[in-house]
Design an enzyme around this catalytic site. Sequence first.
Site, PDB file in Angstrom:
ATOM      1  CG  HIS A  85      -1.168   3.855   3.704  1.00 10.17           C
ATOM      2  ND1 HIS A  85      -2.220   3.784   4.300  1.00 10.17           N
ATOM      3  CD2 HIS A  85      -0.513   2.657   3.505  1.00 10.17           C
ATOM      4  CE1 HIS A  85      -2.513   2.206   4.563  1.00 10.17           C
ATOM      5  NE2 HIS A  85      -1.519   1.727   3.709  1.00 10.17           N
ATOM      6  CB  SER A 142      -1.133  -0.097   1.215  1.00  3.34           C
ATOM      7  OG  SER A 142      -0.298  -0.336   2.560  1.00  3.34           O
TER       8      SER A 142
END
Length: 276
Positions: free
Chosen positions: A256, A204
């Site tokens: 992230h 991610s």
Amino acid sequence: MYRLISLNNPRMAQAFIDYMASRQIDIQMMPEGEGQFALWLTDSQHQIEAESELQQFLSDPNANKYQAASWDMAESRKNHFTYQSPSMLAMIKAKAGPITLSVMVICLVIFTMQQLGSGKGVFAALHFPAFAGQEWQLWRWVSHAVLHFSIMHIAFNLLWWWQLGGDIEQRLGSGKLLQLFVVSAALSGAGQYWVEGANFGGLSGVVYALVGYLWMLGYKAPQLGLSMPKPMIGFMLVWLVLGFVQPYMAIANTAHLVGLLSGVALGLFDASRAKK
């Protein structure tokens, strides 16, 4: 196969197919649902020519040359408004290049090994450098990105990787996608480790780097033909914020954020070079 476009008028699409067939370029029409029909180029070596002709066709689909081609091909047409759905594998391969596919396969193999009882050993071998000397085990700076811990985790990440990474690789090449993967995996991993230690994994951080990269290219260098719809950008940014404020799920929020920022930086850099 290479997906050219989706149209809602199959007869109009057939006119283009017939014209390209007269030029010995095979294009297949396949349904996508909701009244849409995708045109797939069988041999990607004709991609540039097909895309150029498609733009001319869309500007004047009723031109005489297209109507004439339809008449000429009517007798020999093998598939008269019957459509064959592509296999799932063919659709995945059509959008993804070798780096996109390789990372997907590696993630799936690693995840399978984890589910078959090798989870601790796999994590020990691939986690971000955490102990003395591991910083010189260079694979660890990126290998944490191929670790996933649930079906939802890997499905979410691979879907976005395939969608965004595939677009980048097809437009800018495998080298650029590999660069984005390595840089963003290393930076997002370092950020997450600095905040919470090495107990993390997943693609991610890289996915958020691709979001930031496409965001900047679409804004600063639209001539490159790469962008990301604003609703998708908004969704990913909202998800990023929710990750920081929700108390229920263990999410690598710093990875992230750092991934997004690294993608933005790389996107701005490449956009500035594209303008020169």
